[in-house]
Each structure stands twice: as C-alpha cells, then as structure tokens.
Design a protein around this motif. Structure first.
Motif, short mmCIF file in Angstrom:
data_model
loop_
_atom_site.label_atom_id
_atom_site.label_comp_id
_atom_site.label_asym_id
_atom_site.label_seq_id
_atom_site.Cartn_x
_atom_site.Cartn_y
_atom_site.Cartn_z
N LEU A 23 -27.92 -10.71 40.52
CA LEU A 23 -28.49 -9.95 41.63
C LEU A 23 -27.63 -10.14 42.88
O LEU A 23 -27.27 -9.18 43.56
N ILE A 24 -27.26 -11.37 43.17
CA ILE A 24 -26.44 -11.66 44.35
C ILE A 24 -25.03 -11.11 44.18
O ILE A 24 -24.48 -10.49 45.10
N LEU A 25 -24.43 -11.29 43.02
CA LEU A 25 -23.07 -10.78 42.80
C LEU A 25 -23.03 -9.26 42.92
O LEU A 25 -22.09 -8.71 43.50
N ASN A 26 -24.02 -8.57 42.39
CA ASN A 26 -24.06 -7.11 42.52
C ASN A 26 -24.24 -6.69 43.97
O ASN A 26 -23.64 -5.72 44.42
N ALA A 27 -25.08 -7.41 44.71
CA ALA A 27 -25.28 -7.08 46.12
C ALA A 27 -23.98 -7.28 46.91
O ALA A 27 -23.64 -6.46 47.76
N VAL A 28 -23.26 -8.35 46.62
CA VAL A 28 -21.97 -8.60 47.30
C VAL A 28 -20.95 -7.54 46.91
O VAL A 28 -20.21 -7.03 47.75
N ARG A 29 -20.93 -7.19 45.63
CA ARG A 29 -19.98 -6.16 45.16
C ARG A 29 -20.26 -4.82 45.83
O ARG A 29 -19.35 -4.11 46.23
N PRO A 47 -34.19 -17.43 51.97
CA PRO A 47 -32.91 -17.91 52.52
C PRO A 47 -32.42 -19.20 51.85
O PRO A 47 -31.22 -19.36 51.61
N SER A 48 -33.33 -20.10 51.51
CA SER A 48 -32.90 -21.33 50.84
C SER A 48 -32.38 -21.06 49.43
O SER A 48 -31.39 -21.67 48.99
N SER A 49 -32.99 -20.12 48.72
CA SER A 49 -32.49 -19.74 47.39
C SER A 49 -31.12 -19.09 47.50
O SER A 49 -30.22 -19.37 46.71
N ILE A 50 -30.95 -18.22 48.49
CA ILE A 50 -29.66 -17.57 48.72
C ILE A 50 -28.60 -18.62 48.97
O ILE A 50 -27.52 -18.59 48.35
N SER A 51 -28.87 -19.58 49.86
CA SER A 51 -27.88 -20.61 50.17
C SER A 51 -27.53 -21.43 48.93
O SER A 51 -26.36 -21.71 48.68
N PHE A 52 -28.54 -21.81 48.16
CA PHE A 52 -28.30 -22.61 46.97
C PHE A 52 -27.41 -21.86 45.97
O PHE A 52 -26.43 -22.39 45.47
N ILE A 53 -27.75 -20.61 45.71
CA ILE A 53 -27.00 -19.81 44.73
C ILE A 53 -25.60 -19.49 45.24
O ILE A 53 -24.62 -19.61 44.52
N VAL A 54 -25.49 -19.08 46.51
CA VAL A 54 -24.18 -18.74 47.09
C VAL A 54 -23.28 -19.97 47.08
O VAL A 54 -22.10 -19.89 46.73
N ASN A 55 -23.81 -21.13 47.47
CA ASN A 55 -23.00 -22.36 47.46
C ASN A 55 -22.47 -22.66 46.06
O ASN A 55 -21.31 -23.05 45.89
#
Length: 158
Positions: A23-29, A47-55
């Motif tokens: 989900l995050i990779l597609n949103a960034v793409r 936001p905490s989930s986003i930070s954890f996954i992005v890190n």
C-alpha cells in the motif's frame, strides 16, 4: 496476493505487513515526493504505522528520503519519499507469434535489458527457450533483487 487466516479468522501478521508495505510503495510510486503525513492521509494508516513501515523500507533500501527545499508553509519541512528504483527488479515475458520478448525492468518500469526469444510453434521448445532466457537474466541481475516474473499472452479470457 493470497490472504491467510489463522484459526480464529484474523489475518496473520506477515500478510498484513506485506499488504501495508505494498500500500505504501504504491502510494509512493503514484505520488513522487510524497511526505509521511500525506501517506498517512492517503492510506488511512496511523502516523506511527507509517513511520515504522517507511523506516523498515528505507533500511532495506527500497525507499529513499529527501528534505524538501521549497516549502511554503509554517513548521518543519517535510521529508519527501522516493522509490529507490534500482533496488528491486522485475522480469516481463511477452509471448506472441513471431517473437517472444523478455525484459528486465526497475521499479519505475524502465527496461534495463531486453532480449528476443526466437519463436517456435512447439510449446515445449518455446517454454524451454523462455526458461533458459529467464534463468540467464536472473543470474545476470542477481536473483535476490528480482521480485518476480510476469507473463503476458495474447487471447481473450472467458
């Protein structure tokens, strides 16, 4: 992607983790230079989930970060996220009469290598040629960097 349920009907953590990463990779793409706060807004993840996954994706080298220079609002400048397009690769095989094409692509979809496989009307011969060409491309690219192989065939689906 297959969804795996435990005996109680809940998603397994690994499946949920993979789904959130995708989900995050597609949103960034789809949104180059997106910030973490925008990712949270778009995906609905905290936001905490986003930070954890992005890190985790940054540590794996799949995403890169860059401070935005031009930012007109008050407050801390957001950090833009980008796909590290050369971190992972995909192989595409297009089978059609007259010629079969094999390609190696980066995460942006840019072809890095292409190879034509001579057509043969015998499906076993064509499959052997395609297999050998895919194996060769995997060896050249480093199989650990290749996410998968997509195959395209002409025809209708009923």
């Amino acid at each position: 992607m297959s969804v795996t349920f435990t005996t109680r009907g809940a998603l397994q953590k690994s499946v949920l983790r993979q789904a959130n990463e995708r989900l995050i990779l597609n949103a960034v793409r789809n949104n180059p230079t997106i910030s973490r706060s925008d990712l949270s807004r778009i995906t609905g993840l905290s936001p905490s989930s986003i930070s954890f996954i992005v890190n985790r994706l940054v540590r794996r080298g799949v995403l890169t970060e860059e401070k935005l220079e031009k930012y007109s609002q008050v407050g801390r400048r957001p950090t833009a996220l980008h796909l590290a397009t050369d971190s992972m690769l995909a192989i595409a095989l297009e089978i059609k009469a007259g010629g079969t094409r094999l390609a190696l692509a980066d995460l942006s979809g840019r072809f890095l290598r292409q190879k034509l496989i001579p057509w043969n009307s015998n499906p076993q011969v064509l499959a052997q040629r395609a297999h050998a060409a895919i194996r060769s491309m995997l060896d050249q690219a480093g199989s650990s960097r290749v996410l998968g192989v997509g195959v395209g065939l002409p025809g209708s689906i009923e």
